[in-house]
Design a protein around this motif. Structure first.
Motif, PDB file in Angstrom:
ATOM      1  N   ALA A  12      14.349  64.891  70.428  1.00 53.65           N
ATOM      2  CA  ALA A  12      13.019  64.359  70.126  1.00 53.65           C
ATOM      3  C   ALA A  12      13.014  63.673  68.758  1.00 53.65           C
ATOM      4  O   ALA A  12      13.738  64.083  67.849  1.00 53.65           O
ATOM      5  CB  ALA A  12      12.001  65.495  70.146  1.00 53.65           C
ATOM      6  N   PRO A  13      12.191  62.618  68.587  1.00 54.94           N
ATOM      7  CA  PRO A  13      12.090  61.963  67.280  1.00 54.94           C
ATOM      8  C   PRO A  13      11.613  62.936  66.210  1.00 54.94           C
ATOM      9  O   PRO A  13      10.783  63.807  66.473  1.00 54.94           O
ATOM     10  CB  PRO A  13      11.061  60.859  67.520  1.00 54.94           C
ATOM     11  CG  PRO A  13      11.062  60.636  68.998  1.00 54.94           C
ATOM     12  CD  PRO A  13      11.344  61.976  69.603  1.00 54.94           C
ATOM     13  N   VAL A  14      12.137  62.784  65.007  1.00 48.58           N
ATOM     14  CA  VAL A  14      11.792  63.662  63.888  1.00 48.58           C
ATOM     15  C   VAL A  14      11.620  62.813  62.634  1.00 48.58           C
ATOM     16  O   VAL A  14      12.343  61.840  62.429  1.00 48.58           O
ATOM     17  CB  VAL A  14      12.882  64.724  63.633  1.00 48.58           C
ATOM     18  CG1 VAL A  14      12.443  65.674  62.530  1.00 48.58           C
ATOM     19  CG2 VAL A  14      13.214  65.500  64.886  1.00 48.58           C
ATOM     20  N   VAL A  61       3.848  57.217  53.737  1.00 52.84           N
ATOM     21  CA  VAL A  61       3.837  58.533  54.368  1.00 52.84           C
ATOM     22  C   VAL A  61       3.172  58.444  55.734  1.00 52.84           C
ATOM     23  O   VAL A  61       3.638  59.043  56.710  1.00 52.84           O
ATOM     24  CB  VAL A  61       3.104  59.556  53.485  1.00 52.84           C
ATOM     25  CG1 VAL A  61       3.124  60.939  54.139  1.00 52.84           C
ATOM     26  CG2 VAL A  61       3.735  59.632  52.105  1.00 52.84           C
ATOM     27  N   ALA A  62       2.082  57.711  55.822  1.00 54.09           N
ATOM     28  CA  ALA A  62       1.376  57.576  57.095  1.00 54.09           C
ATOM     29  C   ALA A  62       2.279  56.964  58.162  1.00 54.09           C
ATOM     30  O   ALA A  62       2.305  57.413  59.311  1.00 54.09           O
ATOM     31  CB  ALA A  62       0.126  56.720  56.912  1.00 54.09           C
ATOM     32  N   GLU A  63       3.039  55.945  57.800  1.00 53.20           N
ATOM     33  CA  GLU A  63       3.966  55.324  58.754  1.00 53.20           C
ATOM     34  C   GLU A  63       5.043  56.311  59.182  1.00 53.20           C
ATOM     35  O   GLU A  63       5.416  56.387  60.356  1.00 53.20           O
ATOM     36  CB  GLU A  63       4.616  54.108  58.106  1.00 53.20           C
ATOM     37  CG  GLU A  63       5.617  53.387  59.010  1.00 53.20           C
ATOM     38  CD  GLU A  63       6.348  52.270  58.287  1.00 53.20           C
ATOM     39  OE1 GLU A  63       7.480  51.953  58.710  1.00 53.20           O
ATOM     40  OE2 GLU A  63       5.799  51.733  57.300  1.00 53.20           O
ATOM     41  N   ALA A  64       5.530  57.104  58.233  1.00 49.98           N
ATOM     42  CA  ALA A  64       6.570  58.083  58.548  1.00 49.98           C
ATOM     43  C   ALA A  64       6.056  59.133  59.515  1.00 49.98           C
ATOM     44  O   ALA A  64       6.729  59.500  60.489  1.00 49.98           O
ATOM     45  CB  ALA A  64       7.064  58.745  57.262  1.00 49.98           C
ATOM     46  N   VAL A  65       4.855  59.639  59.272  1.00 48.98           N
ATOM     47  CA  VAL A  65       4.279  60.704  60.090  1.00 48.98           C
ATOM     48  C   VAL A  65       4.018  60.233  61.512  1.00 48.98           C
ATOM     49  O   VAL A  65       4.273  60.954  62.487  1.00 48.98           O
ATOM     50  CB  VAL A  65       2.994  61.237  59.430  1.00 48.98           C
ATOM     51  CG1 VAL A  65       2.194  62.093  60.394  1.00 48.98           C
ATOM     52  CG2 VAL A  65       3.332  62.015  58.166  1.00 48.98           C
ATOM     53  N   THR A  66       3.500  59.025  61.661  1.00 41.85           N
ATOM     54  CA  THR A  66       3.149  58.526  62.991  1.00 41.85           C
ATOM     55  C   THR A  66       4.379  58.152  63.820  1.00 41.85           C
ATOM     56  O   THR A  66       4.265  57.929  65.021  1.00 41.85           O
ATOM     57  CB  THR A  66       2.222  57.298  62.882  1.00 41.85           C
ATOM     58  OG1 THR A  66       2.847  56.297  62.056  1.00 41.85           O
ATOM     59  CG2 THR A  66       0.890  57.683  62.268  1.00 41.85           C
ATOM     60  N   ALA A  67       5.544  58.119  63.200  1.00 45.21           N
ATOM     61  CA  ALA A  67       6.757  57.751  63.929  1.00 45.21           C
ATOM     62  C   ALA A  67       7.302  58.879  64.788  1.00 45.21           C
ATOM     63  O   ALA A  67       8.129  58.634  65.667  1.00 45.21           O
ATOM     64  CB  ALA A  67       7.843  57.295  62.944  1.00 45.21           C
ATOM     65  N   SER A  68       6.844  60.122  64.559  1.00 49.09           N
ATOM     66  CA  SER A  68       7.429  61.279  65.240  1.00 49.09           C
ATOM     67  C   SER A  68       6.370  62.339  65.516  1.00 49.09           C
ATOM     68  O   SER A  68       5.391  62.451  64.769  1.00 49.09           O
ATOM     69  CB  SER A  68       8.530  61.903  64.373  1.00 49.09           C
ATOM     70  OG  SER A  68       9.427  60.945  63.873  1.00 49.09           O
ATOM     71  N   ARG A  95      -0.535  66.392  64.943  1.00 42.80           N
ATOM     72  CA  ARG A  95       0.924  66.453  64.931  1.00 42.80           C
ATOM     73  C   ARG A  95       1.399  67.785  64.350  1.00 42.80           C
ATOM     74  O   ARG A  95       0.601  68.637  63.970  1.00 42.80           O
ATOM     75  CB  ARG A  95       1.497  65.274  64.146  1.00 42.80           C
ATOM     76  CG  ARG A  95       1.145  63.929  64.782  1.00 42.80           C
ATOM     77  CD  ARG A  95       1.673  62.746  63.993  1.00 42.80           C
ATOM     78  NE  ARG A  95       1.192  61.490  64.589  1.00 42.80           N
ATOM     79  CZ  ARG A  95       1.815  60.842  65.560  1.00 42.80           C
ATOM     80  NH1 ARG A  95       2.954  61.323  66.048  1.00 42.80           N
ATOM     81  NH2 ARG A  95       1.314  59.727  66.043  1.00 42.80           N
ATOM     82  N   VAL A  96       2.700  67.945  64.277  1.00 42.50           N
ATOM     83  CA  VAL A  96       3.301  69.200  63.805  1.00 42.50           C
ATOM     84  C   VAL A  96       3.946  68.966  62.445  1.00 42.50           C
ATOM     85  O   VAL A  96       4.679  67.990  62.242  1.00 42.50           O
ATOM     86  CB  VAL A  96       4.366  69.704  64.803  1.00 42.50           C
ATOM     87  CG1 VAL A  96       5.116  70.906  64.227  1.00 42.50           C
ATOM     88  CG2 VAL A  96       3.712  70.070  66.128  1.00 42.50           C
ATOM     89  N   LEU A  97       3.669  69.876  61.505  1.00 46.05           N
ATOM     90  CA  LEU A  97       4.279  69.841  60.183  1.00 46.05           C
ATOM     91  C   LEU A  97       5.082  71.127  59.996  1.00 46.05           C
ATOM     92  O   LEU A  97       4.539  72.230  60.096  1.00 46.05           O
ATOM     93  CB  LEU A  97       3.218  69.721  59.093  1.00 46.05           C
ATOM     94  CG  LEU A  97       3.741  69.724  57.649  1.00 46.05           C
ATOM     95  CD1 LEU A  97       4.607  68.489  57.392  1.00 46.05           C
ATOM     96  CD2 LEU A  97       2.578  69.761  56.651  1.00 46.05           C
ATOM     97  N   VAL A  98       6.364  70.974  59.738  1.00 45.98           N
ATOM     98  CA  VAL A  98       7.239  72.108  59.438  1.00 45.98           C
ATOM     99  C   VAL A  98       7.589  72.029  57.965  1.00 45.98           C
ATOM    100  O   VAL A  98       8.252  71.088  57.518  1.00 45.98           O
ATOM    101  CB  VAL A  98       8.526  72.068  60.294  1.00 45.98           C
ATOM    102  CG1 VAL A  98       9.423  73.257  59.953  1.00 45.98           C
ATOM    103  CG2 VAL A  98       8.171  72.073  61.777  1.00 45.98           C
ATOM    104  N   ASN A  99       7.115  72.996  57.196  1.00 44.76           N
ATOM    105  CA  ASN A  99       7.265  72.966  55.746  1.00 44.76           C
ATOM    106  C   ASN A  99       8.455  73.813  55.321  1.00 44.76           C
ATOM    107  O   ASN A  99       8.489  75.024  55.541  1.00 44.76           O
ATOM    108  CB  ASN A  99       5.989  73.491  55.084  1.00 44.76           C
ATOM    109  CG  ASN A  99       6.143  73.539  53.577  1.00 44.76           C
ATOM    110  OD1 ASN A  99       6.831  72.719  52.993  1.00 44.76           O
ATOM    111  ND2 ASN A  99       5.499  74.511  52.959  1.00 44.76           N
ATOM    112  N   LEU A 100       9.445  73.189  54.679  1.00 51.00           N
ATOM    113  CA  LEU A 100      10.618  73.901  54.193  1.00 51.00           C
ATOM    114  C   LEU A 100      10.687  73.875  52.674  1.00 51.00           C
ATOM    115  O   LEU A 100      11.765  73.910  52.076  1.00 51.00           O
ATOM    116  CB  LEU A 100      11.893  73.297  54.810  1.00 51.00           C
ATOM    117  CG  LEU A 100      11.989  73.393  56.335  1.00 51.00           C
ATOM    118  CD1 LEU A 100      13.255  72.704  56.835  1.00 51.00           C
ATOM    119  CD2 LEU A 100      11.952  74.844  56.794  1.00 51.00           C
ATOM    120  N   ASN A 101       9.509  73.800  52.021  1.00 43.23           N
ATOM    121  CA  ASN A 101       9.456  73.934  50.572  1.00 43.23           C
ATOM    122  C   ASN A 101       9.632  75.397  50.198  1.00 43.23           C
ATOM    123  O   ASN A 101       9.541  76.286  51.032  1.00 43.23           O
ATOM    124  CB  ASN A 101       8.097  73.478  50.037  1.00 43.23           C
ATOM    125  CG  ASN A 101       7.758  72.054  50.415  1.00 43.23           C
ATOM    126  OD1 ASN A 101       8.638  71.259  50.711  1.00 43.23           O
ATOM    127  ND2 ASN A 101       6.480  71.742  50.421  1.00 43.23           N
TER     128      ASN A 101
END
Length: 300
Positions: A12-14, A61-68, A95-101
């Motif tokens: 899947a796109p990420v 950021v908006a373009e990046a988020v909408t790509a996947s 959408r889904v946000l996976v935070n690895l901070n």
């Protein structure tokens, strides 16, 4: 699920937001596993090498988020995450946000609330390996929060490393992370201080490592420290894979987590102070092993 559907889920796109050493490793690994990978970083040039391999840099950021459907963020801390994604407006909604901070359990709970207010499916997590081990056998990633989100995207998460689900409490990932990192730092500090002790008698780090590592150090750290023993003798500590300043950020989170949870704080505070001393002595851009200089020179 059919084989075709299973393959589609795995590929899947990420999107990856944040291209420090770890973010670069994540994006490169996802691409290697067949995912169409989009990236964004405040400094666009960080993506140049990946772009030559097929990763797609986004202008915003908006373009990046909408790509996947899934965005993985690997930024300095939670405040940085809020700042970055608030600039994207509603692009992340649905959408889904996976935070690895890295951070503290209290901050993870606040992030889960922040995501819910914006209609974002959220999973908190932690990376338990250095950048070169991402995607390699034995690499472990911790996750907590929505079980539904974890199960739905497990195949994607598995492309980066072994995904371990800890529970519905979104703070469990960073809690486990800080606990395990405290064990790591305490072990490394003990080894470096011991090396400084025998070094006071003219014993080289390489010579001491032959006995010390086989006698005590765990498998997760022993080979790495054995390989780095010449670095201690040479006094050269490249920070390419992570600087002392980055490690101080993690040590700060460990100390703050202990305070949040009502656990004794002297040990994490001392480790934080040792790292800060090394930075004050001019080693901030070097690797964590530069604290060896503090241990060697404290008597003077």
């Amino acid at each position: 699920m059919t084989n075709d559907q299973s393959a589609s889920a795995r590929q899947a796109p990420v999107t990856v937001v944040g291209l420090g050493p770890m973010g670069l490793a994540l994006a490169g690994t996802l691409l290697d596993h067949g995912h169409r990978t989009t990236v964004w970083n405040r400094t666009p040039g960080k993506a140049d090498h990946l772009a030559s391999k097929g990763v797609r840099p986004a202008a915003t950021v908006a373009e990046a988020v909408t790509a996947s459907p899934v965005t993985i963020t690997c930024l300095k801390d939670y405040d940085t995450m809020f700042e970055v994604f608030d600039s994207a407006g509603d692009a992340l909604r649905g959408r889904v946000l996976v935070n690895l901070n890295s951070g503290t359990p209290k901050e993870a709970h606040a992030a889960a609330g922040w995501a819910a207010e914006r209609g974002v499916s959220y999973l908190d997590g932690a990376i338990m390996v250095p950048p070169p081990m991402v995607g390699q056998p034995g690499s472990v990633f911790l996750y907590s929060g929505s079980r539904e989100v974890f199960d739905e995207h497990r195949a994607t998460l598995a492309s980066m490393g072994d995904p371990r689900y800890l529970g519905a409490d979104p703070g469990l990932g960073v809690l486990y992370n800080t606990a395990l990192l405290e064990m790591m730092y305490a072990t490394i500090n003990g080894y470096l201080h011991a090396t400084a002790l025998v070094g006071s008698a003219g014993v080289s780090a390489v010579e001491f490592a032959e006995l010390a590592i086989g006698w005590f150090l765990p498998a997760a750290l022993g080979p790495m420290l054995a390989a780095e023993a010449p670095v201690l003798d040479e006094g050269d500590y490249p920070g390419d894979l992570g600087t002392l300043e980055m490690n101080l950020n993690a040590l700060e989170h460990i100390a703050r987590t202990a305070e949040e949870r009502g656990v004794h704080t002297d040990q994490p505070r001392l480790m934080r102070e040792i790292a800060a001393r090394a930075i004050a002595d001019g080693h901030g851009g070097k690797s964590y092993l530069a604290v060896y200089e503090v241990f060697k020179n404290a008597a003077s």
